[in-house]
Design a protein around this motif. Structure first.
Motif, short mmCIF file in Angstrom:
data_model
loop_
_atom_site.label_atom_id
_atom_site.label_comp_id
_atom_site.label_asym_id
_atom_site.label_seq_id
_atom_site.Cartn_x
_atom_site.Cartn_y
_atom_site.Cartn_z
N GLY A 176 -5.11 3.95 -0.04
CA GLY A 176 -5.00 3.53 1.35
C GLY A 176 -5.99 4.19 2.28
O GLY A 176 -6.12 3.80 3.44
N ASP A 177 -6.71 5.22 1.79
CA ASP A 177 -7.71 5.91 2.64
C ASP A 177 -8.88 4.98 2.94
O ASP A 177 -9.39 4.29 2.05
CB ASP A 177 -8.23 7.16 1.93
N ALA A 178 -9.29 4.98 4.19
CA ALA A 178 -10.52 4.28 4.58
C ALA A 178 -11.70 5.21 4.34
O ALA A 178 -11.69 6.36 4.77
CB ALA A 178 -10.45 3.86 6.05
N ASP A 192 -18.69 1.13 2.03
CA ASP A 192 -17.51 1.29 2.88
C ASP A 192 -16.36 0.49 2.28
O ASP A 192 -16.55 -0.52 1.61
CB ASP A 192 -17.80 0.76 4.29
N VAL A 239 -11.70 0.52 1.45
CA VAL A 239 -10.38 1.14 1.43
C VAL A 239 -9.99 1.39 -0.02
O VAL A 239 -10.21 0.53 -0.89
CB VAL A 239 -9.33 0.23 2.11
N LYS A 285 -7.95 1.13 -2.91
CA LYS A 285 -6.85 0.23 -3.29
C LYS A 285 -5.94 0.87 -4.33
O LYS A 285 -4.72 0.79 -4.24
CB LYS A 285 -7.43 -1.08 -3.82
N ILE A 289 -11.83 0.27 -5.19
CA ILE A 289 -12.09 0.25 -3.74
C ILE A 289 -12.33 -1.19 -3.31
O ILE A 289 -13.10 -1.92 -3.96
CB ILE A 289 -13.32 1.11 -3.39
N THR A 341 -13.89 -3.81 3.47
CA THR A 341 -13.15 -4.06 4.71
C THR A 341 -13.39 -5.47 5.22
O THR A 341 -12.63 -5.97 6.06
CB THR A 341 -13.57 -3.05 5.79
#
Length: 419
Positions: free
Chosen positions: A84-86, A210, A212, A214, A227, A230
């Motif tokens: 969940g980290d961006a 870039d 998030v 997953k 990942i 976005t």
């Protein structure tokens, strides 16, 4: 008497009217015989015709990046991110050390030990040379180490002391040079070992884009990290029939209950192989992805998993002559009936163009503004006369009052007999 004459006159007029109509109807080649009653008609319009595919889709990230880890050659240390980290491009994902570096380190250390052993041997040999050099003049018959005698390559029993000293000086010089070379090699090995120490302490894998985080596989099964980007896209699938019309680059429009604004974009990718193995028992479906056009910074974020109604524009023509599809009739080739200003129904063959949304493009045939018959089931003879129902909403009482009695009778008879 006047009343009887009026009744008689009306009766005679009625009989004459009926007789004349019967005559006109039964007369061969009569206009009445060839008259068509036209209740519905329309005009050829200048219109935009859009052919589309209507389907459904779901909001998903444009891309998914998988990160892999070789557990056979490396020792995992720790994860540096959570699900969940961006993250951004260059963000640290996890640390590990490599067994290859450990093996390389052991080899370098062994090589360094060997070089240092050579240096120690040279130091010992130079010490023996110095010791023997000091005894050459004072003790000409002094014992000499066999290794020294062998390396000097002289017969000490016949060679003068001065020549022996000279040979010893040369041998010491050569051994000092060898010692310096080995010392430089030790320094180089130390530098390599230092670099390996730094790498072994923390090798970090970073993200290339870039997105998030997953998924993280804590069991270290590959992919170890997944990942997602976005940027959002629409994914769905086409039927076999839709695949024949769909192409990459086609414009799409989508609506969703989760978004107030309509989404726009283009088809970015279509899979040529079905989503499931082909089978006779089921229809094949071909996955596709539609890219969504950004609409500025104020665009509301799209919720992953949202369902959308999707329209794919497969063909569109603007400003072309258009008629309703039901106006087209078929024999050997398509045709329509045109209502002329002289009161005839004329048959016109047409060349069809794009057909969609209940509209038919006319490439060749009647022009924009021409009136055509909108009742394909009505039996029509080419160049027949036509009549239409009275449009009472267009009849003005004031206009009727301006007619004389003679004009009223004349127009009434024309309307009955002619059209």
């Amino acid at each position: 008497m006047s009343g009887k004459w009026k009744i008689a006159a009306v009766s005679i007029a009625s009989i004459v009217l009926i007789t004349v109509n019967l005559y006109l109807i039964e007369k061969k080649e009569s206009k009445v015989e060839r008259t068509v009653f036209v209740e519905n008609w329309t005009k050829v319009k200048k219109d935009t015709i859009t052919d589309t595919i209507q389907t459904n889709g779901v909001i998903k990230p444009v891309e998914e990046y998988d990160i892999y880890f070789d557990a056979k050659k490396n020792d995992f240390k720790k994860f540096l991110v959570k699900e969940g980290d961006a993250i951004t491009a260059g963000s640290s994902l996890f640390e590990y050390s490599t067994t290859e570096l450990d093996a390389l380190k052991a080899n370098l250390e062994a090589e360094k030990t060997a070089v240092e052993g050579e240096m120690a041997g040279i130091e010992e040999y130079i010490g023996k040379l110095r010791s023997y050099q000091g005894t050459v003049t004072s003790e000409p018959e002094a014992t000499i180490d066999e290794s020294v005698e062998k390396n000097l390559k002289i017969d000490i029993t016949t060679t003068s002391s001065e020549l022996i000293k000279s040979n010893i000086e040369q041998e010491m010089y050569k051994r000092e040079l060898e010692k310096d070379r080995l010392n430089e090699k030790v320094k180089m090995l130390d530098a390599k070992l230092s670099s390996i120490e730094e790498q072994s302490s923390a090798i970090v894998t970073t993200s290339e884009a870039d997105g998030v985080v997953k998924n993280i596989n804590k069991n270290l099964n590959n992919p170890i990290i997944s990942i997602v980007s976005t940027n959002m896209a629409i994914e769905g699938d086409f039927s076999e029939g839709e695949m024949k019309k769909a192409e990459v680059g086609m414009t799409i429009k989508a609506s969703s209950s989760d978004s107030k604004k309509a989404l726009k974009g283009t088809i970015g990718r279509i899979h040529s192989y079905p989503a499931e193995e082909p089978s006779l028992k089921k229809d094949n479906r071909f996955p596709f992805q539609a890219l969504i056009e950004p609409e500025g910074e104020e665009t509301e974020p799209l919720l992953v998993g949202s369902k959308v109604n999707l329209t794919v524009i497969t063909n569109e023509k603007a400003g072309v002559p258009s008629i309703p599809i039901e106006a087209v009739q078929y024999q050997k080739q398509p045709y329509i009936y045109k209502l002329t200003n002289k009161g005839h129904v004329d048959k016109h063959y047409i060349t069809k163009g794009l057909k969609a949304e209940g509209k038919q493009e006319i490439i060749k045939g009647p022009s924009v503004g021409d009136v055509i018959l909108l009742e394909p089931n009505v039996a029509v003879k080419n160049h027949a006369y036509f009549i239409t129902p009275i449009q009472f909403e267009k009849v003005k009482a004031g206009t009727y009052k301006k007619f004389t009695s003679r004009e009223k009778v004349r127009y009434l008879l024309l309307g009955i007999l002619e059209k």
